[in-house]
Design a protein around this motif. Structure first.
Motif, PDB file in Angstrom:
ATOM      1  N   CYS A 171      44.663  30.783  49.036  1.00  0.00           N
ATOM      2  CA  CYS A 171      45.977  30.785  48.377  1.00  0.00           C
ATOM      3  C   CYS A 171      46.662  29.424  48.513  1.00  0.00           C
ATOM      4  N   ILE A 181      45.004  26.970  46.206  1.00  0.00           N
ATOM      5  CA  ILE A 181      45.372  27.183  44.793  1.00  0.00           C
ATOM      6  C   ILE A 181      46.738  26.570  44.539  1.00  0.00           C
ATOM      7  N   THR A 210      38.009  41.443  42.053  1.00  0.00           N
ATOM      8  CA  THR A 210      38.830  42.512  41.484  1.00  0.00           C
ATOM      9  C   THR A 210      37.948  43.673  41.034  1.00  0.00           C
ATOM     10  N   HIS A 268      56.889  35.326  42.869  1.00  0.00           N
ATOM     11  CA  HIS A 268      56.615  34.639  44.139  1.00  0.00           C
ATOM     12  C   HIS A 268      57.509  35.180  45.247  1.00  0.00           C
ATOM     13  N   GLU A 277      56.338  36.905  48.738  1.00  0.00           N
ATOM     14  CA  GLU A 277      56.758  36.308  50.002  1.00  0.00           C
ATOM     15  C   GLU A 277      57.459  37.335  50.881  1.00  0.00           C
ATOM     16  N   LYS A 288      49.539  37.478  50.880  1.00  0.00           N
ATOM     17  CA  LYS A 288      48.864  36.303  50.337  1.00  0.00           C
ATOM     18  C   LYS A 288      47.691  36.816  49.528  1.00  0.00           C
ATOM     19  N   HIS A 289      47.740  36.558  48.247  1.00  0.00           N
ATOM     20  CA  HIS A 289      46.823  37.239  47.344  1.00  0.00           C
ATOM     21  C   HIS A 289      46.260  36.239  46.346  1.00  0.00           C
ATOM     22  N   PRO A 290      44.998  35.842  46.515  1.00  0.00           N
ATOM     23  CA  PRO A 290      44.451  34.773  45.661  1.00  0.00           C
ATOM     24  C   PRO A 290      44.532  35.082  44.161  1.00  0.00           C
ATOM     25  N   ALA A 291      44.287  36.339  43.748  1.00  0.00           N
ATOM     26  CA  ALA A 291      44.309  36.640  42.309  1.00  0.00           C
ATOM     27  C   ALA A 291      45.713  36.433  41.736  1.00  0.00           C
ATOM     28  N   GLU A 307      48.064  34.590  43.117  1.00  0.00           N
ATOM     29  CA  GLU A 307      48.370  33.168  43.292  1.00  0.00           C
ATOM     30  C   GLU A 307      47.833  32.363  42.107  1.00  0.00           C
ATOM     31  N   PHE A 308      46.595  32.642  41.745  1.00  0.00           N
ATOM     32  CA  PHE A 308      45.978  31.945  40.611  1.00  0.00           C
ATOM     33  C   PHE A 308      46.690  32.313  39.312  1.00  0.00           C
ATOM     34  N   ARG A 325      49.940  30.550  38.978  1.00  0.00           N
ATOM     35  CA  ARG A 325      49.780  29.119  38.689  1.00  0.00           C
ATOM     36  C   ARG A 325      49.375  28.928  37.224  1.00  0.00           C
ATOM     37  N   ARG A 383      46.920  50.730  45.724  1.00  0.00           N
ATOM     38  CA  ARG A 383      45.548  50.561  45.259  1.00  0.00           C
ATOM     39  C   ARG A 383      45.458  50.549  43.730  1.00  0.00           C
ATOM     40  N   ALA A 413      45.195  46.935  41.538  1.00  0.00           N
ATOM     41  CA  ALA A 413      43.961  46.258  41.104  1.00  0.00           C
ATOM     42  C   ALA A 413      43.721  46.428  39.603  1.00  0.00           C
ATOM     43  N   GLN A 421      45.662  43.773  38.043  1.00  0.00           N
ATOM     44  CA  GLN A 421      45.040  42.484  38.352  1.00  0.00           C
ATOM     45  C   GLN A 421      43.847  42.221  37.432  1.00  0.00           C
ATOM     46  N   TYR A 422      43.062  43.259  37.226  1.00  0.00           N
ATOM     47  CA  TYR A 422      41.886  43.103  36.356  1.00  0.00           C
ATOM     48  C   TYR A 422      42.329  42.780  34.932  1.00  0.00           C
ATOM     49  N   LEU A 476      43.550  39.215  34.595  1.00  0.00           N
ATOM     50  CA  LEU A 476      42.435  38.255  34.568  1.00  0.00           C
ATOM     51  C   LEU A 476      41.720  38.304  33.218  1.00  0.00           C
TER      52      LEU A 476
END
Lengths: 140, 340
Positions: A93, A96, A118, B175, B179, B184-187, B189-190, B193, B322, B325, B328-329, B332
């Motif tokens: 994170c 990124i 995912t 954000h 916070e 902290k969640h990469p998907a 976060e990306f 951005r 849950r 997701a 999230q999918y 993406l």
């Protein structure tokens, strides 16, 4: 170490009890009925998590290694492995946010990792959703 | 805060007698099924000899989100919408005195219609309604987006912070929620951005309903009878709303029908352009559908946290953690379609 039923069998017993005994009994109360169905679904998620967790831990770890171009070994202790994976995820994170993945090739590599992660989440949380979307995509 | 039903009826009829200035009696009072954040009652009453069928909406101690409107604000907004000719239940009385029913509440006319998205999408007898809905939805949205909110006293509506575009405001909020949850969640976060770097310009800033989807409409055999659930109304980019009602989570098993499981997107957008007299950038609508998924996916985590923190124990809230997701999918997939 423990007598049977195993953890999986315990969850299974509770779920079958809810499905066969509780659901018919609470049907007249729409709210309770709905919440019981939700509870059954959560047990199914827990059962799938037990089934897939080790495999997903391995693949997630390997993908992070590929993404970061290193070969860290997966800790043998399960809890340590999960904790370390969470730390690597936090670090990802930060990267990124810092723009480490802004360049196209890196961005695409990151995207692939996130998409696969995912999908793995959905294999546990919502396999039917995943299947429906994938069928729709191939149908198009 | 719930007294006996007898008490409830007595207090309500006393209130209505005073508020209407004529003798009022309650002939029927029954709770209506609603979401986790609502307390709604069907009230049949006789006010000064006139039989009225009403819906009572009452504040709950815990609201779904901190930025949801209070009942007073919702009442005033619905009044403005009603006056502007938007299809909305006629608001009747607002009561701020918490000694009556324990919390502020308002009464509006009962509108006959189905407010359950799954049923609207699937019931065979609503086929005609589904055919009519896309144009009806477009017409109502055009009116909502044209409402002159500055001319009404609606300055309580949440608007983007000074110097922020509507997109930047949504991203900043997302954000902030992550916070606050310490997630902290990469998907996400990306996605956030990517959202920053690919934001379309906002051409208009208008009133938006904020939760405009099939499940928040009352639908009868002819289609859209009333737009309900105004508590998430705010000032923003109207395209946010056009993208929002196309999100997969509101399609109820009819995934290929992008407009809420009832129709293709294009005829809907075309109708909106006619009613609103503007051209709609399709790519910007794609973008807002994507950002809607990011936002809803993060709200799912926040909802689960209400359970996890012990504040609001609920198996339903827990399950949303849950469910995130799925959003999230979808976010993406939409990034992939728009171009990684």
């Amino acid at each position: 170490m423990y007598d049977r039923p195993s953890l999986t069998e315990l969850l299974d017993a509770v779920r079958v009890h809810l499905e066969h005994q509780v659901v018919p009994a609470v049907k007249p109360d729409p709210r309770l009925y709905f919440h019981t169905l939700v509870a059954i679904n959560l047990l199914k998620i827990a059962e799938r998590e037990l089934q897939y967790r080790d495999a997903h831990l391995q693949t997630a770890w390997q993908r992070l290694n590929d993404l970061e171009a290193n070969e860290k070994a997966l800790p043998s202790d399960a809890q340590e492995a999960l904790d370390t994976l969470a730390l690597r995820s936090d670090r990802l994170c930060q990267d990124i946010r810092a723009g480490v993945y802004d360049a196209e090739a890196r961005r695409r590599a990151l995207f692939k990792h996130l998409l696969l992660s995912t999908r793995e989440q959905l294999e546990v949380a919502s396999p039917r959703f995943l299947q429906t979307v994938q069928q729709e995509e191939t149908g198009n | 805060m719930t007294d006996t039903l007898e008490d409830f009826r007595q207090r309500l009829s006393d209130y209505l007698t005073e508020a209407s200035g004529t003798p009022a009696t309650i002939t029927q009072a029954a709770p209506l099924a609603g979401g986790a954040s609502r307390d709604m009652w069907l009230i049949e009453t006789n006010v000064g000899g006139e039989a009225l069928k009403l819906v009572l909406r009452r504040d709950l101690p815990t609201t779904m989100l901190d930025d949801a409107l209070s009942r007073e604000q919702e009442f005033r907004l619905m009044q403005a919408a009603y006056d502007a000719g938007i299809r909305v239940a006629r608001p009747r009385w607002l009561c701020m005195d918490i000694s009556i029913l324990g919390a502020p509440f308002f009464l509006m006319d009962y509108v006959d219609g189905i407010g359950i998205g799954r049923k609207v999408v699937q019931m065979p007898e609503l086929a005609e309604a589904r055919a009519a809905l896309p144009a009806q939805m477009a017409a109502q949205l055009a009116k909502i987006h044209q409402l002159d909110y500055a001319a009404h006293d609606l300055n309580f509506l949440f608007a983007p912070a000074d110097g922020l575009t509507p997109v930047q405001e949504v991203i900043a909020q997302a954000h902030a929620v992550l916070e606050a949850l310490n997630v902290k969640h990469p998907a996400f976060e990306f996605a956030l951005r990517w959202a920053e770097q690919n934001a379309p310009p906002s051409e208009r800033t208008t009133l938006i309903h904020g939760d405009f989807r099939i499940g928040n409409l009352l639908v009868n055999a002819q289609g859209l009878a009333a737009v309900a659930d105004w508590e998430f109304a705010h000032i923003g980019d109207p395209l946010e709303e056009l993208g929002y009602c196309c999100m997969r989570d509101w399609r109820f098993g009819m995934g290929h029908l992008r407009l809420g499981g009832i129709g293709d997107r294009e005829p809907f957008l075309h109708a909106y352009e006619q009613f609103a007299g503007v051209r709609v950038d399709r790519k910007a609508v794609d973008y807002w559908e994507f950002l809607g998924n990011v936002r809803w996916g993060i709200i799912c985590l926040a909802q689960a946290n209400r359970h996890l923190s012990g504040r609001d124990p609920s198996v339903e809230l827990a399950s949303l953690g849950r469910r995130s997701a799925e959003m999230q999918y979808e976010m993406l997939r939409l990034i992939e379609q728009m171009g990684i």
